[in-house]
Design a protein around this motif. Structure first.
Motif, PDB file in Angstrom:
ATOM      1  N   UNK A 277      -7.548  -7.392 -22.818  1.00 31.90           N
ATOM      2  CA  UNK A 277      -6.927  -8.459 -23.773  1.00 31.90           C
ATOM      3  C   UNK A 277      -6.078  -9.298 -22.855  1.00 31.90           C
ATOM      4  N   UNK A 278      -5.874 -10.581 -23.173  1.00 27.26           N
ATOM      5  CA  UNK A 278      -5.746 -11.662 -22.607  1.00 27.26           C
ATOM      6  C   UNK A 278      -4.073 -11.034 -22.008  1.00 27.26           C
ATOM      7  N   UNK A 279      -3.417 -10.386 -22.544  1.00 26.77           N
ATOM      8  CA  UNK A 279      -2.101 -10.126 -22.086  1.00 26.77           C
ATOM      9  C   UNK A 279      -2.157  -9.153 -20.811  1.00 26.77           C
ATOM     10  N   UNK A 280      -3.174  -8.543 -20.329  1.00 29.21           N
ATOM     11  CA  UNK A 280      -3.335  -7.790 -19.281  1.00 29.21           C
ATOM     12  C   UNK A 280      -3.128  -8.767 -18.414  1.00 29.21           C
ATOM     13  N   UNK A 281      -3.781  -9.692 -17.941  1.00 28.86           N
ATOM     14  CA  UNK A 281      -3.678 -10.570 -16.872  1.00 28.86           C
ATOM     15  C   UNK A 281      -4.320 -12.001 -17.422  1.00 28.86           C
ATOM     16  N   UNK A 282      -3.293 -12.796 -17.734  1.00 27.43           N
ATOM     17  CA  UNK A 282      -3.612 -14.285 -18.436  1.00 27.43           C
ATOM     18  C   UNK A 282      -4.159 -15.117 -17.653  1.00 27.43           C
ATOM     19  N   UNK A 283      -3.549 -15.113 -16.202  1.00 27.14           N
ATOM     20  CA  UNK A 283      -4.426 -16.135 -15.403  1.00 27.14           C
ATOM     21  C   UNK A 283      -5.933 -15.649 -15.213  1.00 27.14           C
ATOM     22  N   UNK A 284      -6.179 -14.348 -14.876  1.00 26.14           N
ATOM     23  CA  UNK A 284      -7.435 -13.825 -14.725  1.00 26.14           C
ATOM     24  C   UNK A 284      -8.397 -13.992 -15.780  1.00 26.14           C
ATOM     25  N   UNK A 285      -7.731 -13.998 -16.938  1.00 20.97           N
ATOM     26  CA  UNK A 285      -8.489 -13.927 -18.191  1.00 20.97           C
ATOM     27  C   UNK A 285      -8.852 -15.356 -18.589  1.00 20.97           C
ATOM     28  N   UNK A 286      -7.984 -16.424 -18.432  1.00 19.49           N
ATOM     29  CA  UNK A 286      -8.408 -17.695 -18.373  1.00 19.49           C
ATOM     30  C   UNK A 286      -9.588 -18.260 -17.450  1.00 19.49           C
ATOM     31  N   UNK A 287      -9.408 -17.659 -16.288  1.00 18.76           N
ATOM     32  CA  UNK A 287     -10.441 -17.784 -15.181  1.00 18.76           C
ATOM     33  C   UNK A 287     -11.822 -17.356 -15.547  1.00 18.76           C
TER      34      UNK A 287
ATOM     35  N   UNK B  16     -25.432 -16.639 -10.854  1.00 16.96           N
ATOM     36  CA  UNK B  16     -25.206 -15.509 -10.079  1.00 16.96           C
ATOM     37  C   UNK B  16     -23.848 -15.463  -9.245  1.00 16.96           C
ATOM     38  N   UNK B  17     -23.455 -16.656  -8.610  1.00 12.61           N
ATOM     39  CA  UNK B  17     -22.078 -16.366  -8.152  1.00 12.61           C
ATOM     40  C   UNK B  17     -21.122 -16.200  -9.083  1.00 12.61           C
ATOM     41  N   UNK B  18     -21.151 -17.001 -10.393  1.00 12.66           N
ATOM     42  CA  UNK B  18     -20.046 -16.690 -11.264  1.00 12.66           C
ATOM     43  C   UNK B  18     -20.137 -15.605 -11.643  1.00 12.66           C
ATOM     44  N   UNK B  19     -21.127 -14.870 -12.120  1.00 11.42           N
ATOM     45  CA  UNK B  19     -21.276 -13.532 -12.439  1.00 11.42           C
ATOM     46  C   UNK B  19     -20.698 -12.355 -11.724  1.00 11.42           C
ATOM     47  N   UNK B  20     -20.917 -12.646 -10.256  1.00 10.46           N
ATOM     48  CA  UNK B  20     -20.388 -11.620  -9.463  1.00 10.46           C
ATOM     49  C   UNK B  20     -18.909 -11.814  -9.380  1.00 10.46           C
ATOM     50  N   UNK B  21     -18.409 -13.055  -9.470  1.00  9.84           N
ATOM     51  CA  UNK B  21     -16.770 -13.236  -9.443  1.00  9.84           C
ATOM     52  C   UNK B  21     -16.262 -12.557 -10.689  1.00  9.84           C
ATOM     53  N   UNK B  22     -16.985 -12.682 -11.935  1.00 11.48           N
ATOM     54  CA  UNK B  22     -16.639 -12.156 -13.150  1.00 11.48           C
ATOM     55  C   UNK B  22     -16.574 -10.817 -13.043  1.00 11.48           C
ATOM     56  N   UNK B  23     -17.518 -10.166 -12.372  1.00 12.84           N
ATOM     57  CA  UNK B  23     -17.769  -8.684 -12.259  1.00 12.84           C
ATOM     58  C   UNK B  23     -16.556  -8.076 -11.269  1.00 12.84           C
ATOM     59  N   UNK B  24     -16.294  -8.938 -10.205  1.00 13.52           N
ATOM     60  CA  UNK B  24     -15.372  -8.335  -9.274  1.00 13.52           C
ATOM     61  C   UNK B  24     -13.941  -8.473  -9.991  1.00 13.52           C
ATOM     62  N   UNK B  25     -13.600  -9.574 -10.621  1.00  9.65           N
ATOM     63  CA  UNK B  25     -12.506  -9.523 -11.554  1.00  9.65           C
ATOM     64  C   UNK B  25     -12.391  -8.622 -12.866  1.00  9.65           C
ATOM     65  N   UNK B  26     -13.380  -8.365 -13.496  1.00  7.79           N
ATOM     66  CA  UNK B  26     -13.482  -7.696 -14.773  1.00  7.79           C
ATOM     67  C   UNK B  26     -13.845  -6.194 -14.742  1.00  7.79           C
TER      68      UNK B  26
END
Length: 306
Positions: free
Chosen positions: A38-48, A259-269
């Motif tokens: 949920x956004x409240x878990x990490x607002x900054x990362x959620x926006x990214x 592919x770059x974006x998906x890798x970054x999303x995966x590392x964050x999520x």
């Protein structure tokens, strides 16, 4: 400062709630496979993450546009290849008639063949993808060329978006290709013979007329016009090839970016299960220890010190 039993109880309860919350969070992450639920878990990362997911979705749309554009350009290229082959035959016939323009049989064969070749050019000019005419522009109500080669389509460029503020034309306008423009420019003669833009249809008609009348000078003009016409089709093929290359390069760039974006999303999520399992075990132990300690402290009273 005096620490009352109530303060001790409140502090113990607060610590238990914090431990329970952290334990619940770890269990939820392991169950869902996501660090952020949920956004409240990490607002900054959620926006990214949302911004990057929008980038991936936007890329999917551009890839769809590129796929459709490639289909259109491939069909166009096939039609142009056929036209190029026809023009090679027309040039051969025209060149042969320079020295045999008075032979009745040659004249009959040449005019018949040229008429058939012109009709084939018109047929290729009416090439379709589904119910859309490749060379008709935005007017798809009727075929862009009638039986005599009169063009009734539009000369508007049809473009597909391949990136923000970037698009590629996927069509060759029929009027420019076979008639030299809209309206048709007519066949060149004398000093204008062999110049471009060339009216291919009218040039073939004039060549047929010149051969029929055995006019050597007009046949020479016709030969020049046929060369200009063949070059015009070759130029269109070059344009199509360049646009296809641009689409392929754009596709490669978009896929790499996705592919770059998906890798970054995966590392964050995505959850690191080994790390999460270790933290869960530690948190479970700490929470159980806190429960045990709180239970022991809560039993203490003044009677224990009498």
């Amino acid at each position: 400062m005096r620490v009352t039993p109530g303060m001790t109880a409140d502090n113990a309860l607060y610590n238990l709630q914090q431990g329970r919350s952290k334990l619940d969070q770890l269990q939820e992450q392991i169950a869902s496979g996501s660090v952020i639920n949920r956004p409240s878990d990490d607002p900054i990362s959620t926006r990214q993450i949302l911004a990057m997911q929008n980038g991936v979705t936007e890329g999917d749309q551009y890839l769809s546009n590129i796929e459709k554009g490639n289909i259109w350009l491939n069909i166009t290229n096939t039609a142009l290849t056929g036209m190029s082959s026809i023009m090679a035959q027309v040039k051969t016939i025209a060149s042969n008639m320079i020295s045999t323009s008075t032979d009745a049989n040659m004249i009959a064969n040449a005019t018949t063949n040229l008429t058939q070749l012109k009709n084939q050019l018109i047929d290729l000019g009416n090439t379709q993808i589904g119910n859309q005419y490749v060379f008709g522009g935005f007017d798809n109500s009727t075929a862009p060329f009638d039986a005599s080669g009169v063009f009734s389509g539009t000369d508007d460029p049809m473009k597909v978006d391949i990136a923000r503020n970037s698009s590629v034309a996927i069509n060759i306008t029929g009027g420019d290709l076979l008639r030299g423009g809209t309206p048709a420019v007519g066949a060149g003669s004398g000093a204008t013979a062999g110049t471009r833009p060339a009216d291919i249809i009218d040039s073939i008609d004039k060549l047929i007329a010149a051969i029929t009348s055995s006019s050597a000078a007009d046949i020479v003009d016709g030969v020049k016009n046929m060369k200009a016409s063949a070059d015009q089709i070759a130029a269109a093929q070059s344009t199509v090839a360049g646009n296809m290359m641009r689409l392929d390069n754009a596709k490669t760039m978009i896929v790499n970016n996705q592919n770059t974006l998906k890798n970054i999303i995966s590392s964050k999520q995505n959850v690191d299960y080994a790390k999460a399992a270790t933290e869960l075990s530690q948190q479970q132990t700490a929470f159980e220890a806190a429960l045990s300690a709180t239970a022991k402290i809560s039993r203490l009273s003044l009677l224990d010190y009498i």
